[in-house]
Design a protein around this motif. Structure first.
Motif, short mmCIF file in Angstrom:
data_model
loop_
_atom_site.label_atom_id
_atom_site.label_comp_id
_atom_site.label_asym_id
_atom_site.label_seq_id
_atom_site.Cartn_x
_atom_site.Cartn_y
_atom_site.Cartn_z
N GLY A 157 0.83 -1.21 0.00
CA GLY A 157 0.00 0.00 0.00
C GLY A 157 0.86 1.25 0.00
O GLY A 157 1.99 1.22 0.47
N ILE A 211 -3.49 3.99 -5.40
CA ILE A 211 -4.87 4.23 -4.95
C ILE A 211 -5.61 5.13 -5.95
O ILE A 211 -4.99 5.85 -6.73
CB ILE A 211 -4.88 4.92 -3.56
CG1 ILE A 211 -3.97 6.18 -3.56
CG2 ILE A 211 -4.42 3.95 -2.49
CD1 ILE A 211 -4.59 7.43 -4.01
N SER A 212 -6.96 5.07 -5.90
CA SER A 212 -7.76 6.08 -6.61
C SER A 212 -8.22 7.12 -5.62
O SER A 212 -8.26 8.30 -5.91
CB SER A 212 -9.02 5.49 -7.24
OG SER A 212 -8.75 4.40 -7.97
N VAL A 259 -8.46 7.89 -1.09
CA VAL A 259 -8.17 7.44 0.28
C VAL A 259 -8.95 8.29 1.27
O VAL A 259 -8.96 9.51 1.17
CB VAL A 259 -6.65 7.57 0.59
CG1 VAL A 259 -6.37 7.19 2.05
CG2 VAL A 259 -5.82 6.71 -0.33
N THR A 282 -10.49 2.95 1.30
CA THR A 282 -9.57 3.31 0.21
C THR A 282 -9.97 2.50 -1.02
O THR A 282 -10.29 1.31 -0.91
CB THR A 282 -8.12 2.99 0.62
OG1 THR A 282 -7.73 3.95 1.60
CG2 THR A 282 -7.16 3.06 -0.55
N THR A 283 -9.97 3.15 -2.16
CA THR A 283 -10.19 2.37 -3.40
C THR A 283 -8.88 2.37 -4.17
O THR A 283 -8.11 3.34 -4.14
CB THR A 283 -11.31 2.99 -4.28
OG1 THR A 283 -10.98 4.36 -4.51
CG2 THR A 283 -12.67 2.86 -3.63
N TYR A 284 -8.65 1.26 -4.85
CA TYR A 284 -7.36 1.06 -5.50
C TYR A 284 -7.38 1.53 -6.94
O TYR A 284 -8.41 1.52 -7.60
CB TYR A 284 -6.95 -0.42 -5.41
CG TYR A 284 -6.93 -0.92 -3.98
CD1 TYR A 284 -6.27 -0.20 -3.00
CD2 TYR A 284 -7.59 -2.09 -3.64
CE1 TYR A 284 -6.26 -0.64 -1.69
CE2 TYR A 284 -7.58 -2.54 -2.32
CZ TYR A 284 -6.91 -1.81 -1.35
OH TYR A 284 -6.91 -2.23 -0.06
N ASN A 285 -6.19 1.86 -7.38
CA ASN A 285 -6.00 2.31 -8.77
C ASN A 285 -6.19 1.13 -9.72
O ASN A 285 -6.17 -0.03 -9.33
CB ASN A 285 -4.58 2.89 -8.89
CG ASN A 285 -4.48 3.93 -9.98
OD1 ASN A 285 -5.31 3.97 -10.88
ND2 ASN A 285 -3.46 4.77 -9.90
N LYS A 337 -2.00 -0.35 -9.56
CA LYS A 337 -2.42 -1.00 -8.30
C LYS A 337 -1.25 -1.76 -7.66
O LYS A 337 -1.20 -1.91 -6.44
CB LYS A 337 -3.56 -1.97 -8.63
CG LYS A 337 -4.12 -2.71 -7.43
CD LYS A 337 -5.37 -3.51 -7.78
CE LYS A 337 -5.03 -4.82 -8.44
NZ LYS A 337 -6.22 -5.69 -8.61
#
Ligand code: PLP
Length: 420
Positions: free
Chosen positions: A265, A270-271, A273, A278-281, A286
């Motif tokens: 992490g 990330i997309s 935070v 948190t949403t991931y890229n 990612k």
């Protein structure tokens, strides 16, 4: 002179001219050691770097240096362009379908650890089995052992026969419902064996088992086409393909990578935070947390372009000629035993000499300006299989010559004399 010898003479001359041209690309080959011109035969450990790789890194630092992906300013955009251009060069080198299937990591070791901890840890459970082979580098053994401890999975091992080939029947018999992954090397770093990976992948896929290939020793010496192989993961290091250290690639099929949790992490992966969630890229970011080795990426991109510009027909032809010549010459030396006599090999020659320790041989060769590797080559189980603590390993690259092989053979005769 008949037509056949004429054409083989012609091809010898062409080959010689090619190699001389390639040698000019590698300034370190002019180095003199102990009054002799360096003979570098430790290419399986790391390859030397051509000007084009050094210049690409230098150019990046001199003209484009900035952090990637986050900047609106010109230098950051230039750095990002160079970075993503390199990704496409790597995509072409292994014929991946998409550029986002190329994940930049530190090297083969990190690529395998990523798959073990992201793919394996999120899916495998107690009693599941992972198949490796008896000729794996420690970096394709230990990450799986660590994972086995974490989740209770079991490691199964394909045995190696006396020639240094994998036992097909045992492999086929090991594949079963409990098998969750096959992780094998494309080419053995100790024996030079080129494993029949396409057939092995087909066999695994017939049981819906994914396959990871350790491509560290294949990537600079064989044409690699991940779509044709249909492997699920392919790992390799930049420094083994005439690129920099500290940079490597994990290739993964898009659908698999998409489904896997991140490995580390941090920034860039990330997309969004917040403290709640948190949403991931998206891929490939990612899996690329933090500021990457930008200069390394630029360098390995240049290395991929360099290899593509030479072409694998010429590389394979030359290295196979070196291997054939060296095998013949060295087999004639009394008391010398070659470890690894597979029918399909890259330019790697491991051997032991009766009554002499490999380290003594290596030290003597070094004084003749000849760099070889001695030791267990990070394949301790394989050493045990062949009943030797260590070997001497000469490994060839595109810039090695027949006359260097002659020097190696001469020096082995000398070391025998000296230690008689
Ligand atoms: N796998 C094989 C077959 C290797 O030869 C090597 C390096 O010698 C590795 C993995 C590990 O590569 P790295 O140390 O670049 O991660």
């Amino acid at each position: 002179m008949n037509a056949h010898t004429h054409s083989s003479l012609e091809s010898d001359i062409k080959n010689h001219l090619n190699v001389q041209r390639w040698r000019h690309d590698f300034p370190i080959l002019q180095t003199r050691l102990y009054g002799k011109t360096l003979v570098y035969l430790d290419n399986a450990a790391t390859t030397q770097k051509p000007y084009t790789v050094m210049e690409a890194e230098n150019h990046y630092y001199r003209y484009d240096n900035a952090n990637v992906h986050r900047g609106i300013h010109t230098l950051s955009q230039r750095a990002t362009e160079a970075f993503e251009y390199a990704r496409v060069a790597l995509q072409h080198l292994i014929n991946a379908q998409y550029a986002h299937e190329i994940i930049f990591v530190r090297g083969t070791t990190e690529a395998i650890n990523l798959v073990a901890q992201s793919y394996g840890r999120s899916r495998f459970k107690a009693g599941d089995e992972i198949i490796v082979s008896g000729m794996e580098h420690h970096s394709n053994i230990v990450p799986w052992q660590m994972l086995c401890k974490q989740v209770g999975a079991i490691l199964r091992v394909i045995p190696v026969d006396d020639a240094g080939e994998l036992d097909r029947n045992t492999y086929d018999a090991l594949l079963c419902q409990r098998t969750k992954l096959v992780a094998i090397t494309h080419v053995s770093n100790t024996l030079g064996t080129i494993n029949p990976v396409k057939r092995m992948i087909d066999a695994a896929h017939a049981h819906h088992i994914p396959v990871l290939l350790d491509g560290a020793q294949a990537i600079a010496h064989l044409p690699v086409d991940v779509q044709d192989l249909d492997c699920d993961f392919y790992a390799f290091s930049g420094h083994k393909l005439y690129g920099p250290t500290g940079i490597g690639v994990l290739y993964g099929k898009s659908a698999l990578l998409d489904d896997m949790p991140p490995y580390q992490g941090g920034g860039d992966m990330i997309s969004s935070v917040s403290f709640e969630a948190t949403t991931y890229n998206k891929l490939p970011y990612k899996f690329e947390a933090g500021t990457p080795n930008i200069a390394g990426v630029v360098g390995v991109g240049a290395a991929a372009n360099y290899l593509n510009s030479i072409g694998f027909d010429a590389i394979v032809g030359h290295e196979q000629a070196l291997l054939r010549y060296a095998t013949e010459l060295i087999s004639e030396i009394p008391g010398l035993r070659i470890i690894g006599n597979a029918s399909n090999k890259t330019g790697i020659l491991s051997f032991v000499l009766q009554g002499l320790h490999p380290h003594d041989i290596g030290t003597f060769l070094d004084r003749q300006g000849i760099a070889v590797r001695t030791g267990h080559h990070c394949t301790m189980p394989l050493m045990e299989r062949f009943g030797v603590p260590a070997t001497v390993r000469a490994s060839f690259a595109l810039y090695n010559t027949i006359s260097e092989v002659d020097k190696l053979a001469e020096a082995i005769y000398q070391v025998k004399e000296v230690f008689k």
